[in-house]
Design a protein around this motif. Structure first.
Motif, PDB file in Angstrom:
ATOM      1  N   GLY A 127     -25.558 -22.892   1.630  1.00 46.63           N
ATOM      2  CA  GLY A 127     -25.291 -23.953   2.592  1.00 46.63           C
ATOM      3  C   GLY A 127     -23.810 -24.120   2.885  1.00 46.63           C
ATOM      4  N   CYS A 128     -23.004 -23.170   2.433  1.00 47.37           N
ATOM      5  CA  CYS A 128     -21.545 -23.216   2.650  1.00 47.37           C
ATOM      6  C   CYS A 128     -21.148 -22.117   3.631  1.00 47.37           C
ATOM      7  CB  CYS A 128     -20.799 -23.005   1.339  1.00 47.37           C
ATOM      8  SG  CYS A 128     -21.112 -24.253   0.081  1.00 47.37           S
ATOM      9  N   LYS A 129     -20.198 -22.426   4.509  1.00 51.35           N
ATOM     10  CA  LYS A 129     -19.683 -21.430   5.445  1.00 51.35           C
ATOM     11  C   LYS A 129     -18.819 -20.416   4.697  1.00 51.35           C
ATOM     12  CE  LYS A 129     -16.947 -20.713   9.608  1.00 51.35           C
ATOM     13  NZ  LYS A 129     -17.630 -19.458   9.851  1.00 51.35           N
ATOM     14  N   VAL A 130     -18.990 -19.150   5.040  1.00 53.66           N
ATOM     15  CA  VAL A 130     -18.172 -18.080   4.481  1.00 53.66           C
ATOM     16  C   VAL A 130     -17.170 -17.652   5.543  1.00 53.66           C
ATOM     17  CG1 VAL A 130     -18.154 -15.714   3.595  1.00 53.66           C
ATOM     18  CG2 VAL A 130     -20.023 -17.265   2.967  1.00 53.66           C
ATOM     19  N   TYR A 131     -15.896 -17.682   5.192  1.00 52.39           N
ATOM     20  CA  TYR A 131     -14.833 -17.205   6.073  1.00 52.39           C
ATOM     21  C   TYR A 131     -14.583 -15.743   5.729  1.00 52.39           C
ATOM     22  CZ  TYR A 131     -14.185 -22.102   7.124  1.00 52.39           C
ATOM     23  OH  TYR A 131     -14.398 -23.396   7.524  1.00 52.39           O
ATOM     24  N   ASP A 132     -14.860 -14.881   6.674  1.00 51.97           N
ATOM     25  CA  ASP A 132     -14.779 -13.431   6.483  1.00 51.97           C
ATOM     26  C   ASP A 132     -13.435 -12.911   6.968  1.00 51.97           C
ATOM     27  OD1 ASP A 132     -15.378 -10.741   6.132  1.00 51.97           O
ATOM     28  OD2 ASP A 132     -16.569 -10.607   7.961  1.00 51.97           O
ATOM     29  N   MET A 133     -12.743 -12.204   6.093  1.00 49.38           N
ATOM     30  CA  MET A 133     -11.441 -11.628   6.431  1.00 49.38           C
ATOM     31  C   MET A 133     -11.461 -10.137   6.096  1.00 49.38           C
ATOM     32  SD  MET A 133      -9.289 -14.797   4.867  1.00 49.38           S
ATOM     33  CE  MET A 133     -10.633 -15.455   3.864  1.00 49.38           C
ATOM     34  N   PRO A 134     -12.065  -9.333   6.964  1.00 49.04           N
ATOM     35  CA  PRO A 134     -12.185  -7.907   6.677  1.00 49.04           C
ATOM     36  C   PRO A 134     -10.815  -7.248   6.524  1.00 49.04           C
ATOM     37  CG  PRO A 134     -13.135  -8.453   8.832  1.00 49.04           C
ATOM     38  CD  PRO A 134     -12.581  -9.704   8.261  1.00 49.04           C
ATOM     39  N   LYS A 135     -10.780  -6.271   5.654  1.00 46.86           N
ATOM     40  CA  LYS A 135      -9.518  -5.565   5.402  1.00 46.86           C
ATOM     41  C   LYS A 135      -9.072  -4.833   6.668  1.00 46.86           C
ATOM     42  CE  LYS A 135      -8.947  -1.619   3.105  1.00 46.86           C
ATOM     43  NZ  LYS A 135      -8.917  -0.657   2.031  1.00 46.86           N
ATOM     44  N   GLN A 136      -7.811  -5.057   7.022  1.00 53.37           N
ATOM     45  CA  GLN A 136      -7.231  -4.370   8.170  1.00 53.37           C
ATOM     46  C   GLN A 136      -6.256  -3.289   7.728  1.00 53.37           C
ATOM     47  OE1 GLN A 136      -5.562  -7.539  10.521  1.00 53.37           O
ATOM     48  NE2 GLN A 136      -7.542  -8.098  11.349  1.00 53.37           N
ATOM     49  N   GLU A 137      -5.587  -3.550   6.623  1.00 50.90           N
ATOM     50  CA  GLU A 137      -4.605  -2.593   6.113  1.00 50.90           C
ATOM     51  C   GLU A 137      -4.579  -2.723   4.596  1.00 50.90           C
ATOM     52  OE1 GLU A 137       0.161  -1.575   6.644  1.00 50.90           O
ATOM     53  OE2 GLU A 137      -0.784  -3.090   7.912  1.00 50.90           O
ATOM     54  N   GLU A 138      -4.429  -1.611   3.923  1.00 50.54           N
ATOM     55  CA  GLU A 138      -4.430  -1.623   2.460  1.00 50.54           C
ATOM     56  C   GLU A 138      -3.012  -1.503   1.931  1.00 50.54           C
ATOM     57  OE1 GLU A 138      -6.241   1.053  -1.154  1.00 50.54           O
ATOM     58  OE2 GLU A 138      -7.454   0.678   0.615  1.00 50.54           O
ATOM     59  N   PHE A 139      -2.719  -2.331   0.932  1.00 50.15           N
ATOM     60  CA  PHE A 139      -1.442  -2.277   0.235  1.00 50.15           C
ATOM     61  C   PHE A 139      -1.735  -2.063  -1.238  1.00 50.15           C
ATOM     62  CE2 PHE A 139      -0.839  -4.928   3.951  1.00 50.15           C
ATOM     63  CZ  PHE A 139       0.318  -4.394   4.500  1.00 50.15           C
ATOM     64  N   TYR A 140      -1.144  -1.071  -1.841  1.00 49.23           N
ATOM     65  CA  TYR A 140      -1.358  -0.808  -3.263  1.00 49.23           C
ATOM     66  C   TYR A 140      -0.263  -1.512  -4.046  1.00 49.23           C
ATOM     67  CZ  TYR A 140      -1.883   1.431  -7.742  1.00 49.23           C
ATOM     68  OH  TYR A 140      -2.050   1.649  -9.079  1.00 49.23           O
ATOM     69  N   ILE A 141      -0.670  -2.414  -4.922  1.00 56.70           N
ATOM     70  CA  ILE A 141       0.290  -3.175  -5.707  1.00 56.70           C
ATOM     71  C   ILE A 141       0.479  -2.578  -7.096  1.00 56.70           C
ATOM     72  CG2 ILE A 141       0.766  -5.434  -6.731  1.00 56.70           C
ATOM     73  CD1 ILE A 141      -0.748  -6.647  -4.356  1.00 56.70           C
ATOM     74  N   GLY A 142      -0.589  -2.075  -7.696  1.00 53.62           N
ATOM     75  CA  GLY A 142      -0.494  -1.471  -9.019  1.00 53.62           C
ATOM     76  C   GLY A 142      -0.196  -2.485 -10.110  1.00 53.62           C
ATOM     77  N   LEU A 143      -0.884  -3.595 -10.103  1.00 45.18           N
ATOM     78  CA  LEU A 143      -0.653  -4.647 -11.083  1.00 45.18           C
ATOM     79  C   LEU A 143      -1.126  -4.207 -12.466  1.00 45.18           C
ATOM     80  CD1 LEU A 143       0.093  -7.596 -11.771  1.00 45.18           C
ATOM     81  CD2 LEU A 143      -2.274  -8.187 -11.207  1.00 45.18           C
ATOM     82  N   LYS A 144      -0.244  -4.266 -13.425  1.00 48.34           N
ATOM     83  CA  LYS A 144      -0.573  -3.989 -14.822  1.00 48.34           C
ATOM     84  C   LYS A 144      -0.018  -5.121 -15.653  1.00 48.34           C
ATOM     85  CE  LYS A 144      -0.392   0.943 -14.104  1.00 48.34           C
ATOM     86  NZ  LYS A 144       0.295   2.175 -14.406  1.00 48.34           N
ATOM     87  N   LEU A 145      -0.860  -5.670 -16.510  1.00 51.59           N
ATOM     88  CA  LEU A 145      -0.453  -6.786 -17.338  1.00 51.59           C
ATOM     89  C   LEU A 145      -0.346  -6.325 -18.790  1.00 51.59           C
ATOM     90  CD1 LEU A 145      -2.823  -9.433 -15.744  1.00 51.59           C
ATOM     91  CD2 LEU A 145      -0.416  -9.047 -15.215  1.00 51.59           C
ATOM     92  N   ALA A 146       0.846  -6.218 -19.293  1.00 49.87           N
ATOM     93  CA  ALA A 146       1.041  -5.785 -20.682  1.00 49.87           C
ATOM     94  C   ALA A 146       0.531  -6.867 -21.627  1.00 49.87           C
ATOM     95  CB  ALA A 146       2.507  -5.492 -20.950  1.00 49.87           C
ATOM     96  N   VAL A 147      -0.240  -6.444 -22.616  1.00 46.39           N
ATOM     97  CA  VAL A 147      -0.735  -7.394 -23.622  1.00 46.39           C
ATOM     98  C   VAL A 147      -0.163  -7.056 -24.984  1.00 46.39           C
ATOM     99  CG1 VAL A 147      -2.854  -8.051 -22.449  1.00 46.39           C
ATOM    100  CG2 VAL A 147      -2.869  -6.065 -23.910  1.00 46.39           C
TER     101      VAL A 147
END
Length: 147
Positions: A127-147
């Motif tokens: 019953g909730c509206k979904v706002y759709d934001m299809p991917k237009q361009e890809e950006f690679y961030i490469g996030l790594k979290l050291a533990v």
């Protein structure tokens, strides 16, 4: 979590070795036996330290599509709606935000036209509206979290 778990998690963020027997190479690299590596991964998954363990596919290169979606969910229904959204196998990620649009998720489909069907089903179920934001361009961030 001990130092070996930390080394394992940090190493897994770089991906598995691309070899015929990747866990053999990983175990050797970490100075462990393969069953110990697999048991540690399972224990980390069971404890919720790791939320998922598996390959990341490029849906578009496989003929599918990706779409970032957001919803405004009443706080008292958040867990219920999250369960409904997460019940769709096409939902790859789902997370809360401190914003009017407080639930965000990614839909990954096998075919380009499927995202609209999934979004319509989620709207019907929640019953909730979904706002759709299809991917237009890809950006690679490469996030790594050291533990």
């Amino acid at each position: 979590m001990d130092d070996i778990d930390r080394r394992l998690i940090n190493r897994l963020q770089d991906g598995l070795p691309v070899e015929r027997r990747p866990f053999d190479a990983l175990a050797l690299e970490l100075g462990l036996e393969v069953p110990a590596v697999l048991a540690r991964i399972q224990r980390l998954l069971d404890a919720g330290t790791l939320s998922r363990f598996g390959p990341m596919y490029n849906a578009e290169q496989l003929g599918g599509a990706l779409s970032l979606c957001a919803m405004e969910v009443p706080e008292e229904r958040f867990e219920q709606v999250a369960g409904l959204v997460n019940g769709h196998p096409e939902v790859a990620h789902n997370y809360a935000r401190e914003h009017r649009l407080n639930m965000w998720f990614v839909i990954a489909t096998e075919q380009v036209g499927q995202a609209g069907d999934i979004i319509a089903a989620i709207e019907r179920e929640t019953g909730c509206k979904v706002y759709d934001m299809p991917k237009q361009e890809e950006f690679y961030i490469g996030l790594k979290l050291a533990v």
